[in-house]
Design a protein around this motif. Sequence first.
Motif, PDB file in Angstrom:
ATOM      1  N   TRP A 189      15.524   4.539   8.631  1.00  0.00           N
ATOM      2  CA  TRP A 189      14.612   4.637   7.408  1.00  0.00           C
ATOM      3  C   TRP A 189      14.874   5.949   6.440  1.00  0.00           C
ATOM      4  O   TRP A 189      15.396   7.113   7.166  1.00  0.00           O
ATOM      5  N   ASP A 190      14.734   5.903   5.192  1.00  0.00           N
ATOM      6  CA  ASP A 190      14.967   7.052   4.498  1.00  0.00           C
ATOM      7  C   ASP A 190      13.888   8.087   4.642  1.00  0.00           C
ATOM      8  O   ASP A 190      14.108   9.248   4.858  1.00  0.00           O
ATOM      9  N   HIS A 191      12.542   7.671   4.668  1.00  0.00           N
ATOM     10  CA  HIS A 191      11.522   8.713   4.863  1.00  0.00           C
ATOM     11  C   HIS A 191      10.366   7.971   5.829  1.00  0.00           C
ATOM     12  O   HIS A 191       9.230   7.918   5.074  1.00  0.00           O
ATOM     13  N   PRO A 192      10.647   7.677   7.028  1.00  0.00           N
ATOM     14  CA  PRO A 192       9.448   7.308   7.889  1.00  0.00           C
ATOM     15  C   PRO A 192       8.197   8.261   7.912  1.00  0.00           C
ATOM     16  O   PRO A 192       8.588   9.439   7.851  1.00  0.00           O
ATOM     17  N   THR A 193       7.100   7.798   7.902  1.00  0.00           N
ATOM     18  CA  THR A 193       6.310   8.794   8.075  1.00  0.00           C
ATOM     19  C   THR A 193       5.862   9.631   9.494  1.00  0.00           C
ATOM     20  O   THR A 193       6.465   9.100  10.367  1.00  0.00           O
ATOM     21  N   TRP A 198       3.101  -2.201   8.492  1.00  0.00           N
ATOM     22  CA  TRP A 198       3.775  -0.929   8.760  1.00  0.00           C
ATOM     23  C   TRP A 198       3.362   0.301   8.886  1.00  0.00           C
ATOM     24  O   TRP A 198       3.958   1.104   9.594  1.00  0.00           O
ATOM     25  N   GLY A 199       2.554   0.565   7.947  1.00  0.00           N
ATOM     26  CA  GLY A 199       1.766   1.931   7.572  1.00  0.00           C
ATOM     27  C   GLY A 199       0.372   1.941   8.103  1.00  0.00           C
ATOM     28  O   GLY A 199       0.126   1.438   9.085  1.00  0.00           O
ATOM     29  N   ALA A 200      -0.340   2.632   7.342  1.00  0.00           N
ATOM     30  CA  ALA A 200      -1.876   2.869   7.824  1.00  0.00           C
ATOM     31  C   ALA A 200      -2.763   1.489   7.311  1.00  0.00           C
ATOM     32  O   ALA A 200      -3.611   1.191   7.787  1.00  0.00           O
ATOM     33  N   SER A 201      -2.147   0.987   6.117  1.00  0.00           N
ATOM     34  CA  SER A 201      -3.454   0.252   5.325  1.00  0.00           C
ATOM     35  C   SER A 201      -3.015  -1.078   5.895  1.00  0.00           C
ATOM     36  O   SER A 201      -2.009  -1.647   5.761  1.00  0.00           O
ATOM     37  N   GLY A 202      -4.158  -1.870   6.258  1.00  0.00           N
ATOM     38  CA  GLY A 202      -3.879  -3.202   6.596  1.00  0.00           C
ATOM     39  C   GLY A 202      -3.678  -4.259   5.664  1.00  0.00           C
ATOM     40  O   GLY A 202      -3.264  -5.527   5.857  1.00  0.00           O
ATOM     41  N   PHE A 203      -3.852  -3.639   4.309  1.00  0.00           N
ATOM     42  CA  PHE A 203      -3.505  -4.511   3.077  1.00  0.00           C
ATOM     43  C   PHE A 203      -2.167  -4.407   2.527  1.00  0.00           C
ATOM     44  O   PHE A 203      -1.601  -5.276   1.976  1.00  0.00           O
ATOM     45  N   ALA A 204      -1.465  -3.322   2.795  1.00  0.00           N
ATOM     46  CA  ALA A 204      -0.230  -3.028   1.959  1.00  0.00           C
ATOM     47  C   ALA A 204       0.979  -3.977   2.859  1.00  0.00           C
ATOM     48  O   ALA A 204       1.040  -3.845   4.021  1.00  0.00           O
ATOM     49  N   ASN A 205       1.451  -4.489   1.950  1.00  0.00           N
ATOM     50  CA  ASN A 205       2.615  -5.414   2.509  1.00  0.00           C
ATOM     51  C   ASN A 205       2.162  -6.509   3.500  1.00  0.00           C
ATOM     52  O   ASN A 205       2.800  -6.975   4.254  1.00  0.00           O
TER      53      ASN A 205
END
Length: 209
Positions: A76-80, A118-125
Amino acid sequence: MSNAPYPLNRTAYLLVDPYNDFLSENGKVFPLIKPIAEQVGLLDNLRALDRAVRAQNIPVIIVPHHRWEHGDYEGWDHPTPTQCKIMHMHHFARGEWGGEWHPDFAPKDGDIVVQEHWGASGFANTDLDFRLKQKGITHVIIVGLLANTCIEATARYASELGYHVTLVRDATAAFRAEMMHAAHELNGPTFAHSIVTTQELIEALAQQE
């Protein structure tokens, strides 16, 4: 912020990341949240809320984090920082015990399990907003893990989308007391419509009968 009305036919209960790794004694993450989880009575409060919302026929929506699989985040380019930690520690690994539901909070017939975030928000993507709108939901109660990451990100996103947002301060946990304080005393009041205890929420729901 504890006397908000809850239209029962337009309210949903969002349970975020109820995995063994988070909620079970031998989970990979549980030891890190155990002091605060025990201090606030997290597991018993989640059990009480589960009974209360089901008694009111409030839809239960499971909002799961992406379960780690071999190769995830590599290249990945910039994983958190959190994604890097998951990549190295294999949190919520698919096909392993840690990535299974805690037995007390596994989906039941009629529950909705939305796409994994994939991230923190349950809504994103994910399909969370779409699934809520299809049921005419306007009010969301958000509980689970962690208070200052997935819960806060999901709740902020919900408020941006126009939902009435309730946080439950003792139905979540975090790694440190400062994180809980920030989530409920500093950040939460800037976007949440209601920040309550488990008991306050149960009483508020009962008054809607």
